[in-house]
Design a protein around this motif. Structure first.
Motif, PDB file in Angstrom:
ATOM      1  N   THR A   1       0.894  -1.083   0.137  1.00 62.98           N
ATOM      2  CA  THR A   1      -0.123  -0.078   0.087  1.00 62.98           C
ATOM      3  C   THR A   1       0.700   1.437   0.152  1.00 62.98           C
ATOM      4  N   LYS A   2       1.845   1.337   0.651  1.00 65.46           N
ATOM      5  CA  LYS A   2       2.887   2.372   0.905  1.00 65.46           C
ATOM      6  C   LYS A   2       3.542   2.351  -0.580  1.00 65.46           C
ATOM      7  N   ALA A   3       3.886   1.479  -1.131  1.00 68.61           N
ATOM      8  CA  ALA A   3       4.359   1.821  -2.675  1.00 68.61           C
ATOM      9  C   ALA A   3       3.420   2.085  -3.418  1.00 68.61           C
ATOM     10  N   ARG A   4       2.251   1.799  -3.299  1.00 70.01           N
ATOM     11  CA  ARG A   4       1.331   2.140  -4.342  1.00 70.01           C
ATOM     12  C   ARG A   4       0.846   3.492  -4.115  1.00 70.01           C
ATOM     13  N   LEU A   5       0.894   4.267  -2.943  1.00 72.50           N
ATOM     14  CA  LEU A   5       0.920   5.786  -2.771  1.00 72.50           C
ATOM     15  C   LEU A   5       1.608   6.480  -3.322  1.00 72.50           C
ATOM     16  N   LEU A   6       2.877   6.250  -3.835  1.00 74.90           N
ATOM     17  CA  LEU A   6       3.821   6.812  -4.408  1.00 74.90           C
ATOM     18  C   LEU A   6       3.708   7.013  -5.790  1.00 74.90           C
ATOM     19  N   SER A   7       2.510   6.187  -6.391  1.00 73.08           N
ATOM     20  CA  SER A   7       2.622   6.059  -7.857  1.00 73.08           C
ATOM     21  C   SER A   7       0.846   6.579  -8.075  1.00 73.08           C
ATOM     22  N   GLY A   8       0.883   7.417  -9.230  1.00 78.10           N
ATOM     23  CA  GLY A   8      -0.362   7.736  -9.766  1.00 78.10           C
ATOM     24  C   GLY A   8      -1.231   6.674 -10.117  1.00 78.10           C
TER      25      GLY A   8
END
Length: 842
Positions: free
Chosen positions: A40-47
């Motif tokens: 989820t953290k990694a996904r938050l850094l990607s549009g």
């Protein structure tokens, strides 16, 4: 103009409130972060798409929406169906030399953003006018870093006081468009610090932006999305920037290097170098999860500040947000105050050409295609769609008395492309599946169909096969009509049952925005009869339905139309005849989207088409000729000495004609001063190289850019930095200075109220330290806008910042104060210096 922060109980209370809110945000961010897993953290850094970041309902995080600026807020739909207030170009805003006005435009843009559900505005653009050939020159403010920083800081403050974030861009060195995705700009430490980084530093220090956008280009061997030395060490370390960094769209290239370099968000999505790739990099040991956490903290802080994180108040209390702002009024004010009166001479020994005396003028000829269809903004990602535009022709018709005869002649059309189909057309766009099913249908204002980020409801990347622009056309004129098609893919145009074009179009070049910025155009003709309606259909099958690869939804194609028209010689002859029969001729000349736009640099500074010839012939026919220059950046004006008045309107926004009428008729004076030097010829400009060699572009001129370089030239520019005339005269009465501030007293010596921009320049004397580094002859150290009525005096107190006396010491890695005696000059422009005093700096 360095900002003064007030002291006292109110200021102290505001400081404590901000500190307490910062503590609340920090605590909320840590709580939210602790509840997130790695994926989820990694996904938050990607549009998650073109304009948004993903929501995480479990922690009360809503989707954060970004939108392009800087002259308006487009929102998530790149479509005229969702109109926006359109302000004048950033060059026009900078020409006001008024950070407070920039702040008020920020308030308006924040209001627009809230109306459209936008949380972060992708603006302002604070790259410098290194060369007049720069394609996005109109989108930047000035050639001077102090003026750029002051206007940019006002803009950022205004937007963020409205509760909306900003992303100051493009950090750093994105000063031209040629090979912008790959160019390595080689900039020595001193000019990098003193010029190109300086506006960003000023804005970070004085306006505390919540975001910064990293550029496509490289600087000294490292792409800016991975530039640890400039992002982590300078921006965050030395300057204390605590906000979020966002990549320019598609600029992020490498997962590990981007994260280590300080990039927080990779846009657009759904497929970027972050997301699943970043989670894999952590699990593979390439980066530590703690490094991901730092980036996520900054994204969550941005969400908290903009009100997208539950359980914590936004940075700005909703009750304190400016509301009820009249967008049309603000657009009109900026347009007229940004107008620069370059020249205003007497006509036939009588009064000056401007302002016009409406009571004495009986016949007015308005000439130029741009007078009827104003160029109100530059091309590219800055494009927004106004609800309505007031053309110069409409503005003058509305403002002139009814008994004044107003005639119009196009004279010379500057456009090299066929205009979008509009007049006489009734069109709709039909989105079709592979089996022919209708997925969605929208009415079209004109022949341009464009999607960037989000399809109409019911349309997806998977189910879209083709789009038909279809409807009818009723011509006003009999004759051979020109029609044009453009887009990347298969296009088939049918008019009145006859197929006129059936083929494939594709642009050249590797810029992913090429199809939006410079689409290939194919032309055909059709013999049509006035008032006889014909069916029209343009069927478009994109090469990559919904966009290429796994990127966001994109779509762009258009139908153009040009009615039968007289040949160019006849058009000019008719314009000359109209001018000869009038008391005054107003010629509006302009650039076009083919000459000024994001995505490419300019090849020259000439007005397109035969507009120069048009001006010369009109001026010969009527001695009272006023030329309005409708461009976002410098153009050559070879006829400037042949006409009594030249007025620069820049790209004036949606209220173009209303503001122009205000200025021409004297309801308001033109308030603008040049934020960049205008050369007489391109060859005279100090920097004319914007094309890389071997992938590199060397900033070999060092600190000598703009007026700093012009002072070393034997050739004078057409109009110097800071130049601009008003409708009154000013006398500079006194100048008092200390090493910390300057006090200038000026008097309005004219017969009407006026506004003056008092400019302060520093010039080192021969008494400067013998080992001092080479510096320009003088540089801008401060400025202030003052107002006074006829005969009245007023004072401007202008701080002298410490930085004005310092240079960057590359060896020591710090700023070095240069001791010695300086001249402090109070001026109307860098070429019109009125008062001088000396100050000693120890």
């Amino acid at each position: 103009m360095t900002d003064h922060h007030p002291h006292g109980p109110a200021a102290d209370a505001a400081h404590h409130h901000a500190r307490d809110r910062a503590h609340e945000h920090a605590a909320a961010v840590e709580r939210a972060l602790a509840a997130l897993d790695l994926d989820t953290k990694a996904r938050l850094l990607s549009g998650q798409d073109m304009w948004t970041l993903p929501a995480v309902p479990a922690i009360g995080l809503r989707s954060l929406v970004m939108s392009d600026g800087p002259v308006g807020v487009r929102g998530q739909d790149w479509s005229p169906e969702d109109p926006s207030v359109v302000l004048p170009s950033p060059t026009a805003l900078a020409a006001t030399w008024d950070p407070e006005l920039a702040r008020r435009t920020g308030h308006l843009l924040a209001q627009e953003a809230r109306r459209k559900g936008v949380h972060v505005l992708l603006a302002p653009t604070v790259n410098l006018h290194r060369s007049p050939l720069g394609g996005r020159h109109f989108e930047c403010y000035a050639e001077d870093p102090l003026l750029t920083g002051e206007i940019g800081a006002g803009y950022v403050r205004g937007v963020q006081e409205g509760g909306v974030g900003t992303t100051v861009k493009h950090f750093v060195g994105n000063d031209a468009e040629t090979d912008r995705l790959t160019v390595d700009n080689r900039i020595a430490p001193r000019p990098l610090r003193e010029l190109y980084l300086a506006p960003f530093e000023h804005i970070v220090e004085n306006a505390r932006p919540w975001g910064v956008m990293t550029a496509y280009n490289q600087v000294n061997g490292s792409t800016m999305t991975e530039h640890r030395a400039l992002v982590q060490d300078v921006l965050r370390g030395a300057w204390g920037f605590d906000g979020c960094t966002v990549s320019d769209w598609t600029a992020a290239r490498d997962t590990v290097r981007a994260l280590r370099g300080g990039l927080d968000v990779a846009m657009p999505g759904p497929r970027t170098v972050y997301g699943a790739r970043l989670a894999e990099a952590v699990r593979g040991g390439a980066v530590a999860e703690s490094e991901v956490d730092e980036a996520v903290r900054r994204v969550l802080l941005l969400a908290a500040r903009t009100g997208c994180l539950d359980g914590v108040p936004a940075a700005v209390d909703p009750a304190a947000v400016p509301r009820g702002i009249d967008g049309r009024a603000v657009a009109r004010e900026v347009a007229r105050r940004g107008c620069v009166l370059l020249r205003n001479e007497p006509v036939a020994g009588a009064r000056r050409a401007l302002p016009l005396d409406a009571a004495a003028v009986r016949r007015v000829a308005v000439i130029g295609a741009a007078a009827r269809e104003a160029r109100v903004l530059g091309g590219g990602s800055a494009t927004v769609f106004p609800d309505a535009v007031v053309s110069p022709l409409e503005g003058l018709r509305a403002a002139l008395p009814d008994d004044v005869e107003l005639t119009f002649a196009a004279g010379a059309d500057p456009r090299s492309r066929v205009p979008h189909a509009r007049e006489g057309f009734t069109l709709r766009a039909r989105y079709l599946a592979a089996d022919g099913r209708l997925l969605a249908e929208n009415a079209q204002r004109d022949g341009k169909v464009q999607v960037m980020g989000r399809f109409p409801e019911g349309v997806t990347r998977q189910n879209l096969s083709a789009v038909e622009l279809t409807g009818s056309f009723t011509p006003r004129h009999t004759g051979r009509h020109t029609l044009a098609v453009s887009g990347t893919g298969e296009l088939r145009l049918t008019v009145g049952g006859t197929v006129l074009f059936d083929g494939h179009c594709a642009p050249e070049g590797g810029d992913p925005f090429e199809e939006f910025l410079n689409p290939v155009e194919r032309r055909v003709t059709a013999q049509l009869t006035a008032d006889e309606c014909v069916d029209v259909t343009l069927r478009y099958v994109p090469d990559h339905p919904g966009g290429s690869g796994e990127g966001p939804a994109t779509l762009h194609f258009l139908l153009g139309h040009r009615a039968p028209q007289a040949d160019a010689d006849t058009e000019i002859t008719e314009a000359v005849r109209a001018a000869a029969d009038a008391d005054v001729a107003i010629v509006v000349v302009a650039t076009t989207e083919e000459t000024e736009s994001e995505g490419f640099d300019r090849g020259d500074l000439r007005l397109p088409g035969r507009q120069d010839e048009l001006v010369c012939r009109v001026a010969a026919a009527n001695p009272h000729t006023v030329v309005v220059v409708n461009s976002g950046s410098p153009v050559e004006l070879p006829w400037r000495e042949e006409v009594p008045a030249v007025l620069l309107s820049w790209f004036p926004g949606q209220e173009a004609g209303a503001a122009l009428a205000d200025v021409l008729l004297g309801a308001h004076e033109p308030g603008g001063r040049l934020p960049t030097t205008w050369p007489a010829r391109l060859d005279d400009a100090p920097v004319t190289t914007v094309t890389p060699t071997g992938g590199q572009l060397h900033y070999a001129e060092g600190v000598f850019v703009g007026y700093r370089a012009w002072q070393r030239s034997a050739v004078a520019p057409a109009y110097p930095f800071g130049h601009g005339l008003g409708y009154t005269d000013w006398e500079y009465e006194s100048l008092d200075t200390t090493p910390d501030s300057v006090r200038v007293r000026v008097r309005n010596a004219g017969d009407r109220p006026g506004r003056e921009v008092v400019q302060i320049y520093l010039a080192p004397t021969e008494d400067a330290a013998p080992d001092a580094p080479e510096r320009p002859a003088r540089w801008l150290a401060g400025f202030a806008v003052v107002e006074a009525g006829p005969g009245e005096s007023t004072e401007a107190e202008i701080p002298l910042p410490d930085r004005a006396f310092a240079v960057w010491d590359a060896e020591g890695g710090d700023w070095q104060r240069v001791k010695g005696v300086y001249l402090v000059e109070a001026a109307r422009s860098i070429g019109d210096r009125r008062l001088t005093a000396e100050v000693t700096v120890g």
